[in-house]
Design a protein around this motif. Sequence first.
Motif, short mmCIF file in Angstrom:
data_model
loop_
_atom_site.label_atom_id
_atom_site.label_comp_id
_atom_site.label_asym_id
_atom_site.label_seq_id
_atom_site.Cartn_x
_atom_site.Cartn_y
_atom_site.Cartn_z
N LYS A 1 -62.79 2.93 114.95
CA LYS A 1 -61.38 3.22 115.24
C LYS A 1 -60.53 1.96 115.16
CE LYS A 1 -60.47 6.10 118.67
NZ LYS A 1 -60.54 6.78 120.00
N GLU A 2 -61.15 0.82 115.48
CA GLU A 2 -60.42 -0.44 115.51
C GLU A 2 -60.50 -1.22 114.20
OE1 GLU A 2 -62.23 -2.38 118.79
OE2 GLU A 2 -61.35 -1.04 120.30
N ASP A 3 -61.38 -0.79 113.27
CA ASP A 3 -61.62 -1.56 112.03
C ASP A 3 -60.99 -0.84 110.83
OD1 ASP A 3 -62.61 -2.99 109.86
OD2 ASP A 3 -64.55 -3.36 110.83
N GLU A 4 -59.75 -1.18 110.56
CA GLU A 4 -59.02 -0.52 109.47
C GLU A 4 -59.64 -0.82 108.11
OE1 GLU A 4 -54.54 -0.47 107.49
OE2 GLU A 4 -54.81 -1.15 109.56
N SER A 5 -60.12 -2.04 107.90
CA SER A 5 -60.68 -2.41 106.60
C SER A 5 -61.96 -1.62 106.32
CB SER A 5 -60.98 -3.91 106.56
OG SER A 5 -61.94 -4.27 107.52
N LEU A 6 -62.76 -1.36 107.35
CA LEU A 6 -63.98 -0.57 107.18
C LEU A 6 -63.65 0.88 106.85
CD1 LEU A 6 -67.08 -0.63 107.34
CD2 LEU A 6 -66.89 -0.10 109.78
N ARG A 7 -62.66 1.42 107.52
CA ARG A 7 -62.24 2.80 107.23
C ARG A 7 -61.69 2.92 105.81
NH1 ARG A 7 -59.42 2.21 112.10
NH2 ARG A 7 -57.44 2.58 111.01
N GLN A 8 -60.92 1.92 105.40
CA GLN A 8 -60.33 1.94 104.07
C GLN A 8 -61.40 1.84 102.99
OE1 GLN A 8 -56.96 2.36 103.21
NE2 GLN A 8 -57.85 2.61 101.19
N LYS A 9 -62.38 0.98 103.21
CA LYS A 9 -63.42 0.74 102.21
C LYS A 9 -64.27 1.98 101.97
CE LYS A 9 -67.33 -2.28 101.10
NZ LYS A 9 -68.11 -3.49 101.51
N TYR A 10 -64.72 2.63 103.04
CA TYR A 10 -65.70 3.70 102.90
C TYR A 10 -65.12 5.10 103.04
CZ TYR A 10 -69.36 0.17 103.08
OH TYR A 10 -70.16 -0.91 102.83
N LEU A 11 -63.96 5.22 103.69
CA LEU A 11 -63.40 6.54 103.92
C LEU A 11 -62.06 6.74 103.22
CD1 LEU A 11 -64.14 6.80 107.77
CD2 LEU A 11 -65.60 7.48 105.86
N GLY A 12 -61.47 5.65 102.77
CA GLY A 12 -60.20 5.75 102.07
C GLY A 12 -59.04 6.09 102.97
N ILE A 13 -59.16 5.74 104.28
CA ILE A 13 -58.07 6.02 105.21
C ILE A 13 -57.70 4.76 105.96
CG2 ILE A 13 -58.58 8.46 105.55
CD1 ILE A 13 -60.11 7.75 108.06
N ALA A 14 -56.41 4.61 106.25
CA ALA A 14 -55.92 3.45 106.98
C ALA A 14 -55.85 3.76 108.46
CB ALA A 14 -54.55 3.05 106.44
#
Length: 235
Positions: A222-235
């Motif tokens: 929830k706190e790691d935007e770069s991880l979400r963007q990389k693998y899930l494509g969401i900011a």
Amino acid sequence: MSVLLKLNEVETYIGQFHILQGVSFEVKQGSVTVLLGRNGAGKTTTLRTIMGLHPPAKGDVIYKGENIKKVPTFSIAKRGIGYVPEDQGIFAQLTVEENMKVAMKDEADETNERLEWILKLFPDLKKFWKKHGGLLSGGQKQMLSIARAYVNDNDLLLIDEPSKGLAPIVVDKVMESIMQMKEKTTIVLVEQNFYMASTIGDEFYIIDDGKTVKNGAMKILKEDESLRQKYLGIA
């Protein structure tokens, strides 16, 4: 918390296609573990592999200390794993009552108490008790699918994309119901709705191209935007 389910380097083929190429994760008893990833990553195949619908070619599926990778699906269900498939899997020509009766392993007092509890959780099912499953709305079908898996004394529920195709108000109801269920059983959840997944989930595992690539406490994701963007494509 003890580990209820463990997958170790699981590989699964569907026909000639090598779908899972090394999926590993642990599910702690009493928790909600969320499997995340883009469409086609292998999340649904992972649940179907656990249920024995696509037996793994390699790796191990350990449930309550027993390797169940070669156990037939009906025996896996008897061991206490409930499954809510992505397509809901209800019987359209049967009534809500008949769908529930078919799903019930027995009519013991405890089972009937669970049935009463879930009908309070999903009052629409009680309201349309004599209505055929095929005539229910999308949200009501999803409620029926979840209810059928929960009515038995299962120690583990596998729930695949419960919010798929549902209106936001219905998604809220389904999310609320799973929040209540997590107080009573262990859940593995596949869910694309990140708000829902992050609200319900305790732990996450990200599957990418058939492999487990990241995992941790849900608050980390929830706190790691770069991880979400990389693998899930969401900011």
